[in-house]
Design a protein around this motif. Sequence first.
Motif, mmCIF file in Angstrom:
data_model
loop_
_atom_site.group_PDB
_atom_site.id
_atom_site.type_symbol
_atom_site.label_atom_id
_atom_site.label_comp_id
_atom_site.label_asym_id
_atom_site.label_seq_id
_atom_site.Cartn_x
_atom_site.Cartn_y
_atom_site.Cartn_z
ATOM 1 N N GLY A 67 -44.261 22.075 12.855
ATOM 2 C CA GLY A 67 -44.042 20.863 12.901
ATOM 3 C C GLY A 67 -44.258 19.870 11.834
ATOM 4 O O GLY A 67 -45.376 20.446 11.006
ATOM 5 N N MET A 68 -43.076 19.200 11.467
ATOM 6 C CA MET A 68 -42.401 18.816 10.087
ATOM 7 C C MET A 68 -42.754 17.209 9.680
ATOM 8 O O MET A 68 -44.151 16.985 11.173
ATOM 9 C CB MET A 68 -40.569 18.263 9.917
ATOM 10 C CG MET A 68 -40.505 19.334 9.463
ATOM 11 S SD MET A 68 -40.298 20.287 8.032
ATOM 12 C CE MET A 68 -41.103 22.041 8.026
ATOM 13 N N PRO A 69 -43.544 16.754 8.634
ATOM 14 C CA PRO A 69 -44.171 15.489 8.905
ATOM 15 C C PRO A 69 -43.223 14.332 9.395
ATOM 16 O O PRO A 69 -44.059 13.741 9.762
ATOM 17 C CB PRO A 69 -43.639 15.576 6.946
ATOM 18 C CG PRO A 69 -43.276 16.436 6.311
ATOM 19 C CD PRO A 69 -42.639 17.373 7.369
ATOM 20 N N ASP A 70 -42.352 14.592 9.878
ATOM 21 C CA ASP A 70 -41.353 13.490 11.281
ATOM 22 C C ASP A 70 -41.603 13.845 12.647
ATOM 23 O O ASP A 70 -41.211 13.525 13.480
ATOM 24 C CB ASP A 70 -39.920 13.671 10.421
ATOM 25 C CG ASP A 70 -39.264 14.017 10.900
ATOM 26 O OD1 ASP A 70 -40.216 15.486 10.853
ATOM 27 O OD2 ASP A 70 -38.264 14.111 10.647
ATOM 28 N N ILE A 71 -42.259 14.748 12.548
ATOM 29 C CA ILE A 71 -42.644 15.633 14.209
ATOM 30 C C ILE A 71 -42.739 13.774 14.463
ATOM 31 O O ILE A 71 -43.500 12.936 15.569
ATOM 32 C CB ILE A 71 -43.467 16.445 14.530
ATOM 33 C CG1 ILE A 71 -43.887 16.675 15.106
ATOM 34 C CG2 ILE A 71 -45.639 15.717 13.467
ATOM 35 C CD1 ILE A 71 -44.803 18.555 15.520
ATOM 36 N N HIS A 72 -42.245 14.380 16.104
ATOM 37 C CA HIS A 72 -43.208 13.615 17.487
ATOM 38 C C HIS A 72 -42.098 13.692 18.860
ATOM 39 O O HIS A 72 -41.113 15.452 19.053
ATOM 40 C CB HIS A 72 -41.659 11.717 17.268
ATOM 41 C CG HIS A 72 -40.267 11.996 16.841
ATOM 42 N ND1 HIS A 72 -39.881 12.161 15.867
ATOM 43 C CD2 HIS A 72 -38.987 11.214 18.027
ATOM 44 C CE1 HIS A 72 -38.501 12.285 15.825
ATOM 45 N NE2 HIS A 72 -37.908 11.785 16.742
ATOM 46 N N GLU A 73 -42.709 13.832 19.782
ATOM 47 C CA GLU A 73 -42.235 14.409 21.363
ATOM 48 C C GLU A 73 -40.688 14.357 21.561
ATOM 49 O O GLU A 73 -39.758 13.653 21.950
ATOM 50 C CB GLU A 73 -42.613 13.620 22.251
ATOM 51 C CG GLU A 73 -42.593 14.256 23.316
ATOM 52 C CD GLU A 73 -42.622 13.121 24.903
ATOM 53 O OE1 GLU A 73 -43.366 13.793 25.747
ATOM 54 O OE2 GLU A 73 -44.235 13.090 24.198
ATOM 55 N N GLY A 74 -39.962 15.283 21.693
ATOM 56 C CA GLY A 74 -38.288 15.886 22.231
ATOM 57 C C GLY A 74 -38.622 15.993 23.547
ATOM 58 O O GLY A 74 -39.423 16.068 24.482
ATOM 59 N N PHE A 75 -37.512 17.047 23.882
ATOM 60 C CA PHE A 75 -37.137 17.978 25.185
ATOM 61 C C PHE A 75 -37.738 18.717 25.188
ATOM 62 O O PHE A 75 -36.665 19.950 24.497
ATOM 63 C CB PHE A 75 -36.193 16.754 26.167
ATOM 64 C CG PHE A 75 -35.808 17.651 26.571
ATOM 65 C CD1 PHE A 75 -36.600 17.569 28.386
ATOM 66 C CD2 PHE A 75 -34.865 19.100 27.638
ATOM 67 C CE1 PHE A 75 -36.720 18.250 29.558
ATOM 68 C CE2 PHE A 75 -34.449 19.742 28.508
ATOM 69 C CZ PHE A 75 -35.367 19.711 29.543
ATOM 70 N N GLY A 76 -38.655 19.538 25.007
ATOM 71 C CA GLY A 76 -38.982 21.616 24.667
ATOM 72 C C GLY A 76 -39.699 21.305 23.426
ATOM 73 O O GLY A 76 -41.257 21.097 24.047
ATOM 74 N N GLY A 94 -32.930 24.587 24.591
ATOM 75 C CA GLY A 94 -33.729 23.013 24.022
ATOM 76 C C GLY A 94 -34.840 23.303 22.845
ATOM 77 O O GLY A 94 -35.471 22.054 22.348
ATOM 78 N N ALA A 95 -34.675 24.420 21.591
ATOM 79 C CA ALA A 95 -35.471 24.482 20.611
ATOM 80 C C ALA A 95 -34.077 24.068 19.065
ATOM 81 O O ALA A 95 -34.558 24.269 18.617
ATOM 82 C CB ALA A 95 -35.704 26.001 20.097
ATOM 83 N N VAL A 96 -33.057 23.464 19.491
ATOM 84 C CA VAL A 96 -32.185 23.220 19.418
ATOM 85 C C VAL A 96 -31.474 22.153 19.503
ATOM 86 O O VAL A 96 -31.769 21.111 18.695
ATOM 87 C CB VAL A 96 -30.299 24.107 19.334
ATOM 88 C CG1 VAL A 96 -29.161 23.347 18.172
ATOM 89 C CG2 VAL A 96 -30.121 25.408 19.027
ATOM 90 N N GLY A 97 -31.466 21.016 20.623
ATOM 91 C CA GLY A 97 -31.447 20.136 20.935
ATOM 92 C C GLY A 97 -29.819 19.564 21.942
ATOM 93 O O GLY A 97 -28.831 21.028 21.982
ATOM 94 N N TYR A 98 -30.177 18.545 22.203
ATOM 95 C CA TYR A 98 -28.688 17.792 22.499
ATOM 96 C C TYR A 98 -28.006 17.772 21.788
ATOM 97 O O TYR A 98 -26.696 17.518 22.300
ATOM 98 C CB TYR A 98 -29.048 17.370 24.123
ATOM 99 C CG TYR A 98 -29.852 17.433 25.744
ATOM 100 C CD1 TYR A 98 -28.335 17.608 26.157
ATOM 101 C CD2 TYR A 98 -31.199 17.818 25.409
ATOM 102 C CE1 TYR A 98 -29.130 18.152 27.351
ATOM 103 C CE2 TYR A 98 -31.104 18.287 26.976
ATOM 104 C CZ TYR A 98 -30.633 18.812 27.996
ATOM 105 O OH TYR A 98 -30.393 18.958 29.209
#
Length: 480
Positions: A67-76, A94-98
């Motif tokens: 998790g990077m310093p700007d981590i926040h909840e996503g989808f997956g 989901g590990a790439v994103g929409y």
Amino acid sequence: MGVEIVQGYTLVREGVNKWRIPKFGKMKVDAVVYVSDALKGTLHEDQSLRQLVNAATLPGVVDPVIGMPDIHEGFGLPIGGVMAIEKQGVISAGAVGYDINCGVRLLRTDIEARDLSREILYKLIERIEHYVPTGIGKKGKHTGVTRQIFDDVVHRGVEAVIEAGFGSYEDLDYIEEGGKLHGADISAVSREAQERGEEQLGTLGGGNHFIEIQRVDCVLDEELASAFGLFQGQVTVMIHTGSRGFGHQIATDYTKILWEAAKKYGIDVPEKGLAAAPIDSKEGKSYYKAMAAAVNFAFSNRQIIMCDVIKAFEDILKKPADSMGFRLVYDVAHNIAKWERHGGRDLLVHRKGATRALPAGHNQNPVSYMGTGHPALVPGSMGTGSYVVVGTDRLAESFYSVNHGAGRRLSRTKAKSITKQEFEKAMGDVIYNAASYKDIVDESPLAYKDVEEVVSVLVKRGATVPVVRLAPLAVIKGAD
């Protein structure tokens, strides 16, 4: 050493700004999160740690999930997540994103910020919007050309749009992967996605996408800044967008396909957002082909927008681009999965809201940045600063990854409660294009973490070197 319990997870301190969640239960590897003490409190506010732990259960995952310093909840996978997978493992949409290959490019100029009055800045953003459609669902202004070259673009990337008259071949040396991810195949993309893509090349979109006219506010490393063509008081332009509806539809399609494929292959995927299939399966190979097509689309989208931005400057300042010193500094991807060499192994590195940052001497650097490491671009919010940084050898521990921005502090829903007075105060003197603050209030600086604190996390670890700080002068956003 210190130990803390956050959201029920045990976090063990490992030196400066690094915390480890030792594997337990179904986890195959540990999870690591890079945060300062000031930022650690945000981990209590969402489900990002749970999402890291879930990712650590996938077949073939390599230690650690990050998790990077700007981590926040996503989808997956959380936004600000990095996950490396060995060849016998899985690939996850989901590990790439929409927004596949949502990314940022930075242009430099020889223009001094002091020479751009507020009146000129207003004219510039108005003219840029004339050329670049903004907002959700908008069609491009170059559809006569882009529809004809669409298939070529998704297979060959930026080279195809350069051949169509957008930019020069020199630009390829300043784009991650040279503006093309190999392995794209349009036959793996649904007709619905193709139809959306054919219309949207050269468009900005909405949400956190932006075009920002900036000033180099502070030079933090003279030697590196000079190597990148950056100097105090200079005007730069940052462009942040991705693969638009094309990539979104591909992600939607393959989340369903890979979710079903996981059941077919007996893979235990903890949530649909991490839908995954074996890399070498039919479904896994098809997703990679489609994902690569969206990556190439996004690089090309930013290339077209760059050319339109330069055109707007020519119109308003009445000067040719060459005389104004326009040059592409670099273009980085934020949401991508690609094969890279780490620790003597070929790994499929998924980055979702994270940026690759290769240090000086790394053999995958572009030739022009071999001696410095390539620039990594870290935008803040539209009312605060952005940064150009460079990675050091210490980034090997994060698969040469850094944060992609400041990271959200408030959800879009919560940000809607920000008042006009609060919004205007946070924006200060920054010019923005929206007719009403309500159109972009969810992108208020108040909705984001402190970019200074976020950037300092890896700087204090000796993992990055800050090069320049960029201050916004005028910003273009698209309404959702």
